[in-house]
Design a protein around this motif. Sequence first.
Motif, PDB file in Angstrom:
ATOM      1  N   TYR A   4     -62.854  -4.093  76.678  1.00  0.00           N
ATOM      2  CA  TYR A   4     -63.183  -5.276  75.885  1.00  0.00           C
ATOM      3  C   TYR A   4     -61.992  -5.846  75.100  1.00  0.00           C
ATOM      4  N   ASP A   5     -60.775  -5.391  75.432  1.00  0.00           N
ATOM      5  CA  ASP A   5     -59.566  -5.928  74.820  1.00  0.00           C
ATOM      6  C   ASP A   5     -59.512  -5.731  73.302  1.00  0.00           C
ATOM      7  N   ALA A   6     -60.173  -4.698  72.796  1.00  0.00           N
ATOM      8  CA  ALA A   6     -60.146  -4.423  71.358  1.00  0.00           C
ATOM      9  C   ALA A   6     -58.729  -4.082  70.911  1.00  0.00           C
ATOM     10  N   TYR A   7     -58.446  -4.381  69.646  1.00  0.00           N
ATOM     11  CA  TYR A   7     -57.118  -4.113  69.083  1.00  0.00           C
ATOM     12  C   TYR A   7     -57.121  -2.845  68.230  1.00  0.00           C
ATOM     13  N   ILE A   8     -56.051  -2.090  68.310  1.00  0.00           N
ATOM     14  CA  ILE A   8     -55.770  -1.065  67.308  1.00  0.00           C
ATOM     15  C   ILE A   8     -54.920  -1.750  66.245  1.00  0.00           C
ATOM     16  N   ILE A   9     -55.426  -1.805  65.003  1.00  0.00           N
ATOM     17  CA  ILE A   9     -54.752  -2.565  63.948  1.00  0.00           C
ATOM     18  C   ILE A   9     -54.178  -1.684  62.842  1.00  0.00           C
ATOM     19  N   GLY A  10     -54.396  -0.374  62.933  1.00  0.00           N
ATOM     20  CA  GLY A  10     -53.876   0.526  61.919  1.00  0.00           C
ATOM     21  C   GLY A  10     -54.301   1.955  62.211  1.00  0.00           C
ATOM     22  N   ILE A  11     -53.868   2.863  61.365  1.00  0.00           N
ATOM     23  CA  ILE A  11     -54.225   4.280  61.487  1.00  0.00           C
ATOM     24  C   ILE A  11     -55.040   4.682  60.263  1.00  0.00           C
ATOM     25  N   ALA A  12     -56.268   5.145  60.499  1.00  0.00           N
ATOM     26  CA  ALA A  12     -57.115   5.576  59.388  1.00  0.00           C
ATOM     27  C   ALA A  12     -56.642   6.927  58.847  1.00  0.00           C
ATOM     28  N   ASP A  13     -56.371   7.861  59.758  1.00  0.00           N
ATOM     29  CA  ASP A  13     -55.870   9.183  59.361  1.00  0.00           C
ATOM     30  C   ASP A  13     -55.481   9.964  60.608  1.00  0.00           C
ATOM     31  N   VAL A  35     -47.030   5.130  67.723  1.00  0.00           N
ATOM     32  CA  VAL A  35     -48.444   4.937  68.046  1.00  0.00           C
ATOM     33  C   VAL A  35     -48.628   4.787  69.555  1.00  0.00           C
ATOM     34  N   TYR A  36     -47.722   4.064  70.196  1.00  0.00           N
ATOM     35  CA  TYR A  36     -47.790   3.901  71.651  1.00  0.00           C
ATOM     36  C   TYR A  36     -47.725   5.261  72.349  1.00  0.00           C
ATOM     37  N   GLN A  37     -46.846   6.124  71.884  1.00  0.00           N
ATOM     38  CA  GLN A  37     -46.694   7.441  72.498  1.00  0.00           C
ATOM     39  C   GLN A  37     -47.976   8.267  72.353  1.00  0.00           C
ATOM     40  N   GLN A  55     -49.986  -1.559  79.170  1.00  0.00           N
ATOM     41  CA  GLN A  55     -49.129  -2.748  79.180  1.00  0.00           C
ATOM     42  C   GLN A  55     -49.762  -3.921  78.427  1.00  0.00           C
ATOM     43  N   SER A  56     -51.000  -3.734  77.983  1.00  0.00           N
ATOM     44  CA  SER A  56     -51.689  -4.788  77.243  1.00  0.00           C
ATOM     45  C   SER A  56     -51.284  -4.745  75.763  1.00  0.00           C
ATOM     46  N   PRO A  57     -51.552  -5.822  75.019  1.00  0.00           N
ATOM     47  CA  PRO A  57     -51.167  -5.867  73.599  1.00  0.00           C
ATOM     48  C   PRO A  57     -52.211  -5.257  72.668  1.00  0.00           C
ATOM     49  N   PHE A  58     -52.876  -4.176  73.119  1.00  0.00           N
ATOM     50  CA  PHE A  58     -53.949  -3.627  72.292  1.00  0.00           C
ATOM     51  C   PHE A  58     -53.423  -2.912  71.051  1.00  0.00           C
ATOM     52  N   ILE A  59     -52.190  -2.417  71.088  1.00  0.00           N
ATOM     53  CA  ILE A  59     -51.578  -1.860  69.875  1.00  0.00           C
ATOM     54  C   ILE A  59     -50.961  -3.045  69.143  1.00  0.00           C
TER      55      ILE A  59
END
Length: 357
Positions: free
Chosen positions: A110-119, A310-312, A337-341
């Motif tokens: 669904y092309d969701a984004y990772i926008i941060g790290i909670a923990d 984060v990518y790793q 390869q998508s911009p999800f991060i």
Amino acid sequence: MSSKKRIVTLCAVAFSLLLIAVAATGCGSSDNGSKDSSEDMPKIRVSHQPEFETFLTYRAIQEGLDKKNGVSLELKFFDSGMPQVEALPANEWDVGATGGVPAIMAALRYDAYIIGIADDESLANVVMARPDSPLLKGESPKGKNILVTTVSSGHYALSQYLKSSGLSDKDVTIQNLEQAQAVAAFDSGKGDAVALWAPFMYTGLQKGWEVVASGDKVGAKIPLVLIANKKFADEHPDQVVKFLDIYFQKIDEMKKEGSNLATDYQAFLKDWAGMEVSAEDAKLDIENHPVFTLEEQLKMFDSSQGNSEVYQWMDGIATFFTEQGKFKPEEKEKVMQSPFINDKFLKMLAKEKGLIQ
């Protein structure tokens, strides 16, 4: 009564009625203004599980920090990550927090984004066994029946544990159960081992179960990520930034107070998750969930010198998915390869705070 006195009296009565009407109108305007202001305040639906990371959002709402920042946060309860992912097509939530494993699936589907790290949950995802289990003495888990919530961070930790023993999921019997169900089933004698995350692992510890392996010990880096519904994030980037601002305020508080918040955390778990943990376990759970400041996360998302940290982490999880047969190799390549991060929203917040130009 003389005509003069009658006129004075009527004027006094009229003036009093006018004051009452003005006061009533004034109160009405104030109430309506407050009501309209509250109704007009943007509502952000935040999807969360009965886990540590929810405490920060929950606490912000309890303190009214969301309203002070011009938005209204509404908590949406999910048992685990995949139900969160499955709720995306119906647009049931806007932002939230979930494990890195379901976040990858949300990005692919669904092309969701990772926008941060909670923990960081690497310490809080474990494989447990009963105290008399030969697994605790180093016996191979081959052929064992293991209870686990599949396609989850706990599953990732389990698979890495199996890999460290030269095995894969195919070498054991996997029984898919949600966390509360897994605890109940294992307690009734089913299964040889169970994969749990906090706070359910503390229930296991209270029952005398012991940790066979943790994600941290078997090389399973397990970030709990902040995630956004792509449609919502693209249409309302300012609201995503508002959510992040509130969340980072609570991260800063957690950094400062740490286990001093154990009593409040106990109360949260009882109210939100219906779980009672000891003060000692509450402190331990806080300590087992490192959090990262905005400045730290900007570095973690930085890709100016190559693939970001984060990518790793996500690449390791995507590899796990592929080995599980959940992804085809081409699907893994597509999602990585998508911009999800997406650090766009972190950078927007950082600019507001004067951390970057």
